[in-house]
Design a protein around this motif. Structure first.
Motif, short mmCIF file in Angstrom:
data_model
loop_
_atom_site.label_atom_id
_atom_site.label_comp_id
_atom_site.label_asym_id
_atom_site.label_seq_id
_atom_site.Cartn_x
_atom_site.Cartn_y
_atom_site.Cartn_z
N MET A 89 0.83 -1.21 0.00
CA MET A 89 0.00 0.00 0.00
C MET A 89 0.87 1.26 0.00
N ARG A 90 1.93 1.27 0.81
CA ARG A 90 2.82 2.43 0.84
C ARG A 90 3.48 2.66 -0.51
N LYS A 94 0.15 5.31 -0.52
CA LYS A 94 -0.52 5.61 0.75
C LYS A 94 0.51 6.00 1.80
N SER A 95 0.16 6.98 2.65
CA SER A 95 1.07 7.40 3.72
C SER A 95 0.88 6.52 4.95
N GLU A 98 -2.34 7.48 6.61
CA GLU A 98 -3.50 7.01 5.83
C GLU A 98 -3.73 5.52 6.05
N ILE A 99 -2.67 4.75 6.09
CA ILE A 99 -2.80 3.31 6.32
C ILE A 99 -3.35 3.06 7.72
#
Length: 407
Positions: A89-90, A94-95, A98-99
């Protein structure tokens, strides 16, 4: 009884514990070990004759180098499951925050750990701790913090105690009940903080399950004032304190570490100049873990050169954990630190040995000196700069723990 002679040492490197970044060198020497402690460092090659063989086991270093065992002073080796999906995800943009807001991060590890029994948690954690040893770590901090209930935090700390009893490595347990606010207290922060102060900390201290108490001070986690209350309670119960601080934002956590006389403040990507000076004035260790910055793709790293230039004492740690730095190897962290923190090889080795000892408040390890634990590495190097230069490689050939060859 562990009586051993390491002979045929090409070079012996040891930190000068009172001078950050300074490493002494002895060439063509031998080390005598008795009862797990360093008995003598002989500045010559000892003759291995019959009387010596009768009294000591013999380890031939084959002309390689000997260093103190690495001390990893910030790690989370006890957890239930990987979070490799969050890594994906990163990398998709995504930060970290955010995760976490989407149910990932620490809360993800909490859900999975609560569902796992102590024996299974012990079994999988044991495998991880053995991996640290292969890369030369002989002392490892081990944090709780993925339970966030009385029973689950105690479960983690009991696993750490069992690992300490069974494995030939020193685990230094740290209580991190203030890692996050658990989901069931989302609307009642004060209720969870009260639980920490009035039940968890007293129980952990009474059962001697931890040496220190840690807290994550950061946006969406814990505030400075909450940290002051929780860590003050920990100190009142005889625990040392430390802080995850200034990792994602400049939040003043390092200033609180100085105020409370913490062993260390850890991460420090966004530490302020004022807090650097405050920590130096109180002797608080700057515990650097750039592997986390690297792993989550941050652009900013701890300002090591500024800290060292002002006279700060640094430690170097993996921050091994399932979400933000899945790395057992302090030598690989040294590579990252050389590149992004611009630290010299001598500074890196000092920080990963004597610095780690300072960050954990221990005095019997971290250098090769008479009377200290015989925690030693035989490494296939001639110069310290080969360690960070050899990216991802393992140059450790033998690991001696308490005078016994364990790897």
């Amino acid at each position: 009884m562990n009586d051993l002679i390491i002979h045929n040492i090409g070079r012996l490197f040891t930190p000068e514990t009172d001078h950050f970044g300074k490493i002494s060198l002895i060439e063509n020497c031998s080390v005598k070990i008795r009862d797990g402690l360093i008995e003598d460092i002989l500045p010559y090659e000892i003759e291995i004759n019959a009387p010596v063989i009768e009294k000591y086991e013999i380890l031939d270093a084959k002309g390689m180098s000997v260093l103190p065992g690495f001390i990893d002073s910030h790690a989370h080796p006890v957890f239930a499951a990987l979070r490799n999906n969050e890594f994906e995800m990163r990398n998709a943009g995504k930060s970290y925050l955010e995760i976490a807001e989407a149910g990932g991060g620490i809360k993800n590890s909490v859900r999975k750990l609560r569902a796992m029994n102590e024996d299974e948690l012990f079994r999988i954690s044991k495998k991880r701790v053995l991996e640290f040893m292969k890369f030369g770590t002989t002392t490892l901090e081990a944090k709780s913090g993925y339970g966030l209930t009385v029973d689950d935090e105690i479960k983690m700390l009991k696993v750490i105690r069992r690992l300490n009893e069974e494995l030939p490595i020193d685990l230094v347990p740290t209580f991190l009940g203030a890692h996050d606010i658990p989901e069931e207290y989302k609307e009642n922060r004060e209720g969870y903080i009260s639980l920490l102060i009035n039940e968890m900390i007293p129980k952990v201290a009474a059962e001697k399950l931890a040496a220190a108490c840690d807290i994550f001070i950061e946006k969406n986690y814990y505030t400075i004032e909450e940290g002051r209350r929780i860590l003050t309670a920990a100190k009142e119960h005889g625990l040392d304190v430390k802080i995850h601080a200034d990792q994602l934002t400049s939040n003043g956590g390092s200033g609180l570490a100085a105020e409370l006389g913490a062993l260390s403040s850890d991460h420090l990507e966004y530490i302020s100049d004022a807090d650097i000076d405050a920590m130096i004035s109180k002797g608080t260790v700057f515990n650097l873990m750039p592997g986390a910055s690297f792993f989550i793709g941050m652009r900013d790293f701890p300002p090591a050169r500024k800290i060292i230039g002002r006279g700060g004492i640094c430690a170097l740690s993996t921050d091994f954990n399932p979400g933000t730095c899945y790395c057992y190897s302090l030598p690989f962290i040294m590579t990252i630190s050389a590149i992004y923190l611009h630290m010299s090889a001598q500074e890196l080795v000092w920080a990963a040995t004597a610095g780690g000892a300072r960050a954990l408040g221990i005095t019997d390890a971290g250098s090769v000196e008479k009377g200290k634990k015989a925690d030693l590495l035989v490494m296939d190097i001639k110069e310290l700069s080969e360690i960070p230069y050899s990216m991802g490689m393992n140059l450790v050939r033998k690991v001696v723990k308490n005078g016994k060859v364990v790897i």
